[in-house]
Design an enzyme around this catalytic site. Structure first.
Site, PDB file in Angstrom:
ATOM      1  N   VAL A  85       9.841  38.389  60.715  1.00 48.61           N
ATOM      2  CA  VAL A  85       9.222  38.031  59.434  1.00 48.61           C
ATOM      3  C   VAL A  85      10.258  37.613  58.386  1.00 48.61           C
ATOM      4  O   VAL A  85       9.895  37.171  57.303  1.00 48.61           O
ATOM      5  CB  VAL A  85       8.325  39.168  58.868  1.00 48.61           C
ATOM      6  CG1 VAL A  85       7.103  39.378  59.739  1.00 48.61           C
ATOM      7  CG2 VAL A  85       9.111  40.454  58.682  1.00 48.61           C
ATOM      8  N   TYR A 136       4.299  37.585  69.875  1.00 48.96           N
ATOM      9  CA  TYR A 136       3.112  38.390  69.575  1.00 48.96           C
ATOM     10  C   TYR A 136       1.858  37.764  70.176  1.00 48.96           C
ATOM     11  O   TYR A 136       1.856  37.275  71.286  1.00 48.96           O
ATOM     12  CB  TYR A 136       2.936  38.574  68.056  1.00 48.96           C
ATOM     13  CG  TYR A 136       4.174  39.049  67.398  1.00 48.96           C
ATOM     14  CD1 TYR A 136       4.754  40.247  67.789  1.00 48.96           C
ATOM     15  CD2 TYR A 136       4.787  38.305  66.416  1.00 48.96           C
ATOM     16  CE1 TYR A 136       5.907  40.702  67.199  1.00 48.96           C
ATOM     17  CE2 TYR A 136       5.939  38.750  65.811  1.00 48.96           C
ATOM     18  CZ  TYR A 136       6.497  39.939  66.213  1.00 48.96           C
ATOM     19  OH  TYR A 136       7.628  40.368  65.630  1.00 48.96           O
ATOM     20  N   SER A 154      12.338  41.244  63.238  1.00 47.98           N
ATOM     21  CA  SER A 154      11.927  41.545  64.623  1.00 47.98           C
ATOM     22  C   SER A 154      12.712  40.799  65.694  1.00 47.98           C
ATOM     23  O   SER A 154      12.536  41.076  66.881  1.00 47.98           O
ATOM     24  CB  SER A 154      10.441  41.263  64.804  1.00 47.98           C
ATOM     25  OG  SER A 154       9.721  42.254  64.134  1.00 47.98           O
ATOM     26  N   LYS A 212      14.355  43.094  68.046  1.00 49.29           N
ATOM     27  CA  LYS A 212      13.689  43.929  69.054  1.00 49.29           C
ATOM     28  C   LYS A 212      14.189  43.738  70.488  1.00 49.29           C
ATOM     29  O   LYS A 212      14.453  44.725  71.175  1.00 49.29           O
ATOM     30  CB  LYS A 212      12.170  43.737  68.962  1.00 49.29           C
ATOM     31  CG  LYS A 212      11.591  44.396  67.710  1.00 49.29           C
ATOM     32  CD  LYS A 212      10.160  43.953  67.437  1.00 49.29           C
ATOM     33  CE  LYS A 212       9.593  44.711  66.228  1.00 49.29           C
ATOM     34  NZ  LYS A 212       8.349  44.111  65.747  1.00 49.29           N
ATOM     35  N   TYR A 256      15.430  52.082  62.595  1.00 49.19           N
ATOM     36  CA  TYR A 256      14.671  50.854  62.856  1.00 49.19           C
ATOM     37  C   TYR A 256      14.721  49.913  61.648  1.00 49.19           C
ATOM     38  O   TYR A 256      14.953  48.709  61.789  1.00 49.19           O
ATOM     39  CB  TYR A 256      13.218  51.219  63.214  1.00 49.19           C
ATOM     40  CG  TYR A 256      12.300  50.024  63.248  1.00 49.19           C
ATOM     41  CD1 TYR A 256      12.375  49.094  64.290  1.00 49.19           C
ATOM     42  CD2 TYR A 256      11.386  49.784  62.228  1.00 49.19           C
ATOM     43  CE1 TYR A 256      11.554  47.981  64.313  1.00 49.19           C
ATOM     44  CE2 TYR A 256      10.558  48.676  62.238  1.00 49.19           C
ATOM     45  CZ  TYR A 256      10.650  47.777  63.280  1.00 49.19           C
ATOM     46  OH  TYR A 256       9.843  46.668  63.291  1.00 49.19           O
TER      47      TYR A 256
END
Ligand code: GLN
Length: 427
Positions: free
Chosen positions: A259, A241, A64, A67, A189
């Site tokens: 992760v 998050y 991530s 992103k 993705y």
């Protein structure tokens, strides 16, 4: 001397090396096969110098941390309005893989959770999945200053286990958020998440954001300053998050975790940090990665909201060069507050001079807001029956003489013109 910084970083790593809290991500089976003790830290300064500690050669998948970069690329390619129509910028306070959209808009809450990240992939223009992926791949590589590769095992592993992301992609399609085939977009993705990086790469990518979009190795602009500002903003509010609030208070740097165990953190204008340790907390953030960032921020004073001192006075020196001619020497970066100080001072003192000369040769940088403000200087002075000249050898004002005060290359020229003006011989 740089040894001192090195020792500092080594000490911070040593302080956390024995911590074994957290667990490897195992919902992507391949991620559970890494060495849980891997630990590395890199810190890239704005000039491209990189400090490293622990093992900066370990390659891990970006996951991530990708992103914000795909979001930035989407902003670059199709512009802010088109991106905003599909992805919000509100923190969701929810886990990264939550199957949700904003109740009112039916679009993902933000680009840092999977829903928003999958939508961001769909916004990268491209006729095929490969075309989309190649742009993403090239962009990350440009931010890192080297060609990055994909980890095929992690890619395949996530491909077969990605039911949740499939659910998200199909939900987005049903709400009309996705431009394109959900399976193709998901494939891109997952490929983007499987790009391999080291902590050095993450630090360099973060430093590219810290420099407002200019990569340090090649000195190449890869994103505009506006795009970077937007990207850093969502990293602040959503990057960690549901732990975002705690992160901002304790660490105070726009950041993104993955992760795979990586975290990239950005101190705007100053540096980028990449840290790796694959044991994760319940929110999917690297346990030791977060600890190291906390320690770095506290020990090195990196919190972006720490107010070390008020901004320096922009006017470093004022003197009367001859009767009625007052020189204001300015220095540093001339931004809104500096320009405001100059204008207010001229206002207060204009009864004491006939001609004011602003000496700008020590100004490092000036922004558009300050330029616009100084544009009005001559007009306001002439309303009071006064004149304003500018000494600007480096042409930082970059303006025509009509709009601004008269501009001179040297102080002597300005002084001569000022004296002539006072003697009434200045046309
Ligand atoms: N590829 C991972 C996923 O979509 C990335 C998640 C993460 O790093 N938080 O589940």
């Amino acid at each position: 001397m740089a040894e001192l910084v090195q020792r500092y970083l080594d000490q911070i790593l040593a302080d956390h090396v024995s911590s074994t809290d957290g667990a490897l991500a195992d919902y992507i089976p391949e991620l559970a096969r890494v060495d849980p003790d891997g630990f590395g830290l890199s810190l890239s300064l704005a000039d491209g110098y990189v400090y490293e500690s622990g093992d900066p050669t370990i390659e891990f998948t970006i996951q991530s941390v990708s992103k914000p970069f795909t979001y930035a690329l989407a902003l670059e390619r199709i512009g802010r309005d088109a991106v905003d129509a599909k992805i919000g910028v509100e923190p969701s306070g929810e886990a990264f893989n939550v199957i949700s959209v904003d109740e009112a808009t039916k679009t993902p809450m933000n680009p840092m959770i999977n829903a928003g990240a999958i939508a961001a992939v769909s916004l990268i223009p491209g006729a095929t999945a490969d075309e989309r992926f190649n742009q993403i791949h090239e962009f990350y590589s440009a931010c890192a200053g080297r060609q990055l590769a994909v980890d095929d095992d992690v890619y395949s592993s996530e491909k077969v286990t990605g039911s949740r992301n499939r659910a998200i992609a199909y939900m987005l399609q049903s709400f009309g958020v996705l431009d394109g085939d959900p399976d193709e977009i998901l494939d891109v993705y997952v490929r983007q998440c499987s790009i391999k990086v080291t902590t050095t790469d993450l630090a360099r990518m973060a430093a590219t954001l810290a420099r407002g979009g200019v990569e340090a190795v090649e000195e190449r602009r890869v994103a505009s300053a506006e795009v970077v500002q937007r990207t850093l903003s969502v990293m602040v509010t959503c990057g960690m998050y549901d732990a975002a609030g705690d992160w901002v208070s304790a660490v105070g740097m726009p950041a993104k975790s993955g992760v795979g165990g990586g975290i990239a953190a950005v101190l705007p204008g100053q540096l980028g940090i990449g840290v790796y340790s694959p044991r994760l907390d319940s929110k999917g953030n690297s346990v030791r990665g977060v600890e190291v960032c906390r320690a770095l921020s506290a020990n090195l004073g990196l919190h972006f909201l720490s107010v070390t001192r008020e901004s320096r006075s922009t006017i470093r020196h004022t003197y009367d060069a001859s009767p009625g001619v007052r020189v204001y020497e300015l220095h540093g970066d001339l931004l809104f507050t500096g320009a405001e100080q100059v204008l207010r001072t001229l206002d207060q003192e204009c009864g004491e001079f006939d001609v004011a000369i602003l000496e700008l040769s020590r100004i490092d940088d000036i922004d558009d807001a300050a330029r616009r403000m100084l544009a009005g200087m001559r007009q306001s002075l002439s309303a009071a029956g006064k004149e304003g000249f500018v000494v600007d050898p480096d042409d930082v004002l970059r303006v025509t003489q009509q709009t601004y005060a008269r501009v001179f290359g040297t102080l002597d020229e300005a002084l001569n013109a000022a004296r002539a003006h006072r003697a009434g011989s200045d046309g």
